[in-house]
Every structure is written in C-alpha cells, then in structure tokens.
Design a protein around this motif. Structure first.
Motif, PDB file in Angstrom:
ATOM      1  N   LEU A   1      30.796  36.632  64.192  1.00 59.13           N
ATOM      2  CA  LEU A   1      29.673  35.924  64.798  1.00 59.13           C
ATOM      3  C   LEU A   1      29.891  35.733  66.291  1.00 59.13           C
ATOM      4  O   LEU A   1      28.984  35.961  67.100  1.00 59.13           O
ATOM      5  N   GLN A   2      31.097  35.334  66.672  1.00 58.32           N
ATOM      6  CA  GLN A   2      31.370  35.084  68.082  1.00 58.32           C
ATOM      7  C   GLN A   2      31.346  36.367  68.906  1.00 58.32           C
ATOM      8  O   GLN A   2      30.930  36.361  70.072  1.00 58.32           O
ATOM      9  N   ALA A   3      31.776  37.470  68.311  1.00 53.19           N
ATOM     10  CA  ALA A   3      31.700  38.756  69.011  1.00 53.19           C
ATOM     11  C   ALA A   3      30.236  39.127  69.253  1.00 53.19           C
ATOM     12  O   ALA A   3      29.869  39.611  70.338  1.00 53.19           O
ATOM     13  N   LEU A   4      29.406  38.915  68.243  1.00 49.37           N
ATOM     14  CA  LEU A   4      27.976  39.188  68.399  1.00 49.37           C
ATOM     15  C   LEU A   4      27.361  38.276  69.448  1.00 49.37           C
ATOM     16  O   LEU A   4      26.618  38.731  70.327  1.00 49.37           O
ATOM     17  N   ARG A   5      27.675  36.999  69.370  1.00 49.62           N
ATOM     18  CA  ARG A   5      27.116  36.045  70.326  1.00 49.62           C
ATOM     19  C   ARG A   5      27.508  36.398  71.759  1.00 49.62           C
ATOM     20  O   ARG A   5      26.705  36.284  72.681  1.00 49.62           O
ATOM     21  N   SER A   6      28.732  36.845  71.935  1.00 46.64           N
ATOM     22  CA  SER A   6      29.182  37.254  73.265  1.00 46.64           C
ATOM     23  C   SER A   6      28.431  38.498  73.737  1.00 46.64           C
ATOM     24  O   SER A   6      28.010  38.589  74.900  1.00 46.64           O
ATOM     25  N   ALA A   7      28.229  39.456  72.821  1.00 40.46           N
ATOM     26  CA  ALA A   7      27.568  40.713  73.178  1.00 40.46           C
ATOM     27  C   ALA A   7      26.116  40.508  73.582  1.00 40.46           C
ATOM     28  O   ALA A   7      25.576  41.268  74.399  1.00 40.46           O
ATOM     29  N   VAL A   8      25.462  39.493  73.014  1.00 46.79           N
ATOM     30  CA  VAL A   8      24.032  39.297  73.285  1.00 46.79           C
ATOM     31  C   VAL A   8      23.764  38.081  74.172  1.00 46.79           C
ATOM     32  O   VAL A   8      22.612  37.709  74.395  1.00 46.79           O
ATOM     33  N   ASP A   9      24.831  37.459  74.681  1.00 49.68           N
ATOM     34  CA  ASP A   9      24.710  36.292  75.564  1.00 49.68           C
ATOM     35  C   ASP A   9      23.884  35.192  74.905  1.00 49.68           C
ATOM     36  O   ASP A   9      22.847  34.750  75.406  1.00 49.68           O
ATOM     37  N   ALA A  10      24.361  34.738  73.765  1.00 52.08           N
ATOM     38  CA  ALA A  10      23.651  33.749  72.956  1.00 52.08           C
ATOM     39  C   ALA A  10      23.671  32.368  73.602  1.00 52.08           C
ATOM     40  O   ALA A  10      24.528  32.073  74.449  1.00 52.08           O
ATOM     41  N   PRO A  11      22.731  31.502  73.202  1.00 50.33           N
ATOM     42  CA  PRO A  11      22.767  30.104  73.657  1.00 50.33           C
ATOM     43  C   PRO A  11      24.124  29.470  73.356  1.00 50.33           C
ATOM     44  O   PRO A  11      24.719  29.733  72.316  1.00 50.33           O
ATOM     45  N   LYS A  12      24.594  28.614  74.261  1.00 53.67           N
ATOM     46  CA  LYS A  12      25.977  28.150  74.164  1.00 53.67           C
ATOM     47  C   LYS A  12      26.139  26.669  73.869  1.00 53.67           C
ATOM     48  O   LYS A  12      27.104  26.272  73.223  1.00 53.67           O
ATOM     49  N   CYS A  13      25.267  25.809  74.386  1.00 57.60           N
ATOM     50  CA  CYS A  13      25.490  24.379  74.172  1.00 57.60           C
ATOM     51  C   CYS A  13      24.167  23.628  74.112  1.00 57.60           C
ATOM     52  O   CYS A  13      23.190  23.990  74.778  1.00 57.60           O
ATOM     53  N   LEU A  14      24.166  22.577  73.303  1.00 59.79           N
ATOM     54  CA  LEU A  14      22.943  21.782  73.117  1.00 59.79           C
ATOM     55  C   LEU A  14      22.535  21.043  74.378  1.00 59.79           C
ATOM     56  O   LEU A  14      21.356  20.714  74.559  1.00 59.79           O
ATOM     57  N   ALA A  15      23.485  20.791  75.266  1.00 58.50           N
ATOM     58  CA  ALA A  15      23.161  20.101  76.515  1.00 58.50           C
ATOM     59  C   ALA A  15      22.153  20.890  77.339  1.00 58.50           C
ATOM     60  O   ALA A  15      21.353  20.304  78.083  1.00 58.50           O
ATOM     61  N   ASP A  16      22.165  22.204  77.197  1.00 58.57           N
ATOM     62  CA  ASP A  16      21.226  23.045  77.945  1.00 58.57           C
ATOM     63  C   ASP A  16      19.781  22.812  77.516  1.00 58.57           C
ATOM     64  O   ASP A  16      18.855  23.193  78.233  1.00 58.57           O
TER      65      ASP A  16
ATOM     66  N   LEU B   1      28.946  17.794  66.255  1.00 55.78           N
ATOM     67  CA  LEU B   1      27.821  17.710  67.182  1.00 55.78           C
ATOM     68  C   LEU B   1      28.290  17.606  68.629  1.00 55.78           C
ATOM     69  O   LEU B   1      27.661  18.165  69.537  1.00 55.78           O
ATOM     70  N   THR B   2      29.388  16.907  68.836  1.00 54.07           N
ATOM     71  CA  THR B   2      29.920  16.781  70.201  1.00 54.07           C
ATOM     72  C   THR B   2      30.404  18.131  70.710  1.00 54.07           C
ATOM     73  O   THR B   2      30.192  18.484  71.881  1.00 54.07           O
ATOM     74  N   ALA B   3      31.032  18.897  69.843  1.00 50.37           N
ATOM     75  CA  ALA B   3      31.482  20.241  70.228  1.00 50.37           C
ATOM     76  C   ALA B   3      30.288  21.127  70.561  1.00 50.37           C
ATOM     77  O   ALA B   3      30.303  21.871  71.553  1.00 50.37           O
ATOM     78  N   ALA B   4      29.236  21.060  69.735  1.00 50.81           N
ATOM     79  CA  ALA B   4      28.042  21.858  69.986  1.00 50.81           C
ATOM     80  C   ALA B   4      27.310  21.391  71.240  1.00 50.81           C
ATOM     81  O   ALA B   4      26.705  22.193  71.960  1.00 50.81           O
ATOM     82  N   LEU B   5      27.354  20.109  71.504  1.00 52.31           N
ATOM     83  CA  LEU B   5      26.732  19.560  72.706  1.00 52.31           C
ATOM     84  C   LEU B   5      27.318  20.194  73.956  1.00 52.31           C
ATOM     85  O   LEU B   5      26.598  20.612  74.862  1.00 52.31           O
ATOM     86  N   HIS B   6      28.645  20.291  73.998  1.00 50.74           N
ATOM     87  CA  HIS B   6      29.331  20.773  75.195  1.00 50.74           C
ATOM     88  C   HIS B   6      29.639  22.264  75.174  1.00 50.74           C
ATOM     89  O   HIS B   6      30.067  22.817  76.196  1.00 50.74           O
ATOM     90  N   GLY B   7      29.461  22.921  74.026  1.00 47.78           N
ATOM     91  CA  GLY B   7      29.797  24.341  73.943  1.00 47.78           C
ATOM     92  C   GLY B   7      31.286  24.596  73.810  1.00 47.78           C
ATOM     93  O   GLY B   7      31.791  25.614  74.286  1.00 47.78           O
ATOM     94  N   ASP B   8      32.006  23.673  73.170  1.00 44.73           N
ATOM     95  CA  ASP B   8      33.440  23.836  72.969  1.00 44.73           C
ATOM     96  C   ASP B   8      33.735  24.971  71.996  1.00 44.73           C
ATOM     97  O   ASP B   8      32.857  25.425  71.251  1.00 44.73           O
ATOM     98  N   ASP B   9      34.979  25.410  71.954  1.00 44.22           N
ATOM     99  CA  ASP B   9      35.387  26.464  71.047  1.00 44.22           C
ATOM    100  C   ASP B   9      35.192  25.995  69.599  1.00 44.22           C
ATOM    101  O   ASP B   9      35.824  25.029  69.170  1.00 44.22           O
ATOM    102  N   PRO B  10      34.347  26.669  68.813  1.00 50.73           N
ATOM    103  CA  PRO B  10      34.108  26.212  67.434  1.00 50.73           C
ATOM    104  C   PRO B  10      35.338  26.329  66.544  1.00 50.73           C
ATOM    105  O   PRO B  10      35.427  25.640  65.518  1.00 50.73           O
ATOM    106  N   ALA B  11      36.285  27.173  66.910  1.00 54.06           N
ATOM    107  CA  ALA B  11      37.497  27.324  66.091  1.00 54.06           C
ATOM    108  C   ALA B  11      38.256  26.022  65.965  1.00 54.06           C
ATOM    109  O   ALA B  11      39.018  25.834  65.014  1.00 54.06           O
ATOM    110  N   SER B  12      38.014  25.088  66.877  1.00 52.54           N
ATOM    111  CA  SER B  12      38.702  23.792  66.823  1.00 52.54           C
ATOM    112  C   SER B  12      38.267  22.970  65.615  1.00 52.54           C
ATOM    113  O   SER B  12      38.929  22.001  65.251  1.00 52.54           O
TER     114      SER B  12
END
Length: 356
Positions: A292-307, A343-354
């Motif tokens: 999923l992360q490789a795909l998201r990187s390849a297509v420049d996917a949305p990164k954080c909810l703050a945006d 939700l805090t991780a998604a808000l800031h766009g932190d590494d989901p692996a955490s």
C-alpha cells in the motif's frame, strides 16, 4: 477444517464499456419502459449529464447535490421526485450524486440507473448515508441498490489526477476493510483481492497517462469489485472512522479515506494474519502495508488529515463518536487510547508502521 460461510450476492445489472454510456442508458430506459425520468447531476457534471442523457426524454434535471447528503437536501430532492411523478432516477456523478439518488429511493422505492464518474463505488452497494446535525447515519436497504450501473471510463477522463488517486484509494479502502469486516467471507475476500490488484495496477497508469483508457478501465473495474466486496462484507473499522470524520467534521470523502487507510491497515494487520497475507499477495509484496505504501508513494497520495482541516482539538470528539459505532468483530480491540494514537498519527501523517 471444513469451509462454512453465509454469502449474499446483490442483484444488479452492470454495463461496462468505454464510450458507450449514452447508448447503454437509452437501451436501459427503453427496456424498463419508464416515462418520467429525473436526472441527478451536480452543477459541474451538468453538461456531461446532458450529453449522456441526450437520447432519452428527461422530465426533471436536478443539480442540488451536496457532499455527505444532508437530510435537508434529501428532503428537497424527494419532494421534486414525488411532485413530478418520477418513475426512474438516473444519477450521473460521484458518491454524493449516487447518495442523493439513494436517499430518494429509500423513501419512494424508485429504481435507479447509476452512471458513475468517479471510483467511489456507492453505485454497487445497498448502503445509504444521510447527515443531520453533524452526525452521519448509514444503513442498508435493498431499495437503494441501483437497478443498473453503467460504467464508461471515458466519463472519468475529466477527473483530475489528484482526485482520481484519492477516489481510487477510497476503493482500495473498501477492499482492505472488507477482509476483516463483520460479514467477511471467502467470496467477498476473493473480490477484494482482485480489486486490490486492479487498483494498484491502474492508478499508476492514470498518473502516468491521465487520458489513457487502459488505466481508467482498470481502476473502474477495481472500484466495482471493491464496492461488491464492501456491500457483502459490511462496514469495518476504517469506514466507521471515516464516516465520523466526514459527517461530523465535514472532511472530504475520498481524501479522508485515502489518508486514513494505511493507519487502519497497520493497526489491524498484525491481528488478522490471513487477511494481511491475502492483501500482500494481491499487492505482490511481502506485507500489505509495504504494498500500500509503495502504491501511495508512486501516485503521491494524500498524506495527513491536517491538510483537509482536521485538528488535534477534534480528536477527542471523533474518538468518542467512533467508539459508539465500532464494528462487532474488529480483529484488534479498539480503545480510546489506541484510537487516539491512530487518529493523531493520521492527523500529522506519521509513519503508520508505528501502529503495528
């Protein structure tokens, strides 16, 4: 160990073909023998709708379409349909347009022909959603399942690449959530896996060649499979989270799903090894999150909810509402603490692996 499951397949006619929407729509209207057609299309889709519906007689053109389908908008549209003796609804547009047609059908029982222009997938499900007082309510009812879906990838060519990516990843969320949703079974899991493969193949094609039909066809096909699997499996943790973020905080639908998805995948995957393994195989990677992360990187996917306007101040309210709507059998126990972390991780766009 014997195989045992209970699967329901929804009855729906699907017509798929680039450049064939107008012909397919006319043929369907003729086949159904209806006389009073209401075409629903938002203002930005109005010209396209008039082209697609150019060969049929239209009694009402309706363009009052609002994201997340507010109850007030639904009530107005229902009145328009009943006041004009409508006997068929034709929706042309994305998930909000389909959602409005469903809201009308929910109370009137009118049949729907859906002509999607995005990869939202609502057209292939019997799920409806309405928003009132900043709360989004969803449910299932076979009355809202479109009778016919007309897929034409040429209608998606005007969808900007950025929105195509977000909408396609919304479809991906349907696939992944279906692997551990309450009604998950081998059949919807098989459709979800093929949906993952098609979407991960097609989205980079759209980014590389926005006007190419092959990528658009692949993503439209994948989005349909995603919706089928979701309609059968039901709403899992990902969708419970995103419905709250959309309904309560008015975050954009597709971008919210695209942003939250890797965090829910990372959160659940260690507790659902078979589902994770199936998703990884569909991506063709060692782990599902890696794919999923490789795909998201390849297509420049949305990164954080703050945006999209979400703030740390909204996290406690979102957590409280989501905890009231949790699916019955999420593979991992959901608590206020770990949901806050997600939700805090998604808000800031932190590494989901955490979150694993």
């Amino acid at each position: 160990m014997s195989l045992e499951f209970n699967h329901v397949t929804l009855a729906q006619r699907v017509l798929f073909g680039a450049g064939q929407a107008a012909t397919n729509l006319k043929n369907e209207v003729d086949r159904l023998g209806v006389n009073r057609v209401m075409v629903i299309a938002g203002g930005h889709e109005a010209e396209l709708a008039r082209t697609v519906a150019g060969d049929i007689e239209v009694a009402v053109w309706h363009d009052d379409v609002v994201m997340h389908v507010p109850v007030e908008t639904a009530d107005k549209a229902r009145s328009v349909a009943t006041d004009n003796d409508i006997d068929l609804l034709v929706s042309l547009g994305g998930g909000s347009t389909t959602g409005l047609a469903k809201a009308i059908a929910l109370t009137t029982g009118l049949p729907i022909i859906s002509v999607p222009t995005t990869y939202a997938g609502s057209e292939a499900t019997n799920v409806w959603g309405l928003t009132e007082d900043a709360r989004k309510t969803t449910g299932t009812d076979d009355r809202v399942l479109p009778l016919t879906v007309i897929y034409d990838s040429e209608l998606t060519l005007s969808l900007p690449v950025e929105m195509s990516v977000a909408s396609g990843l919304n479809g991906m969320a349907h696939c992944i959530d279906s692997l551990w949703a309450p009604g998950a079974d081998p059949i919807n899991a098989a459709m979800a896996a093929e949906g993952i493969r098609a979407l991960s193949s097609g989205l980079p094609m759209i980014v590389a060649q926005p006007q190419g039909i092959q990528g658009r066809d692949e993503v439209l096909y994948g989005a349909y499979l995603a919706a089928l699997s979701f309609a059968s499996a039901g709403s899992g943790l990902h969708h419970k989270i995103c419905h709250v973020l959309g309904g309560t905080f008015n975050l954009p639908h597709a971008q919210t799903h695209a942003t939250v998805l890797p965090y829910v995948l990372a959160f659940n995957a260690p507790f659902a090894p078979e589902a994770e393994k199936r998703a990884a195989a569909a991506f063709g990677t060692d782990t599902a999150l890696e794919g999923l992360q490789a795909l998201r990187s390849a297509v420049d996917a949305p990164k954080c909810l703050a945006d999209y306007g979400f703030t740390a101040g909204g996290v406690p309210e979102a957590v409280a509402i989501i905890l009231e709507k949790l699916p019955v059998n999420n593979p991992r126990e959901v608590t206020a603490d770990n949901l806050t972390t997600l939700l805090t991780a998604a808000l800031h766009g932190d590494d989901p692996a955490s979150l694993s």
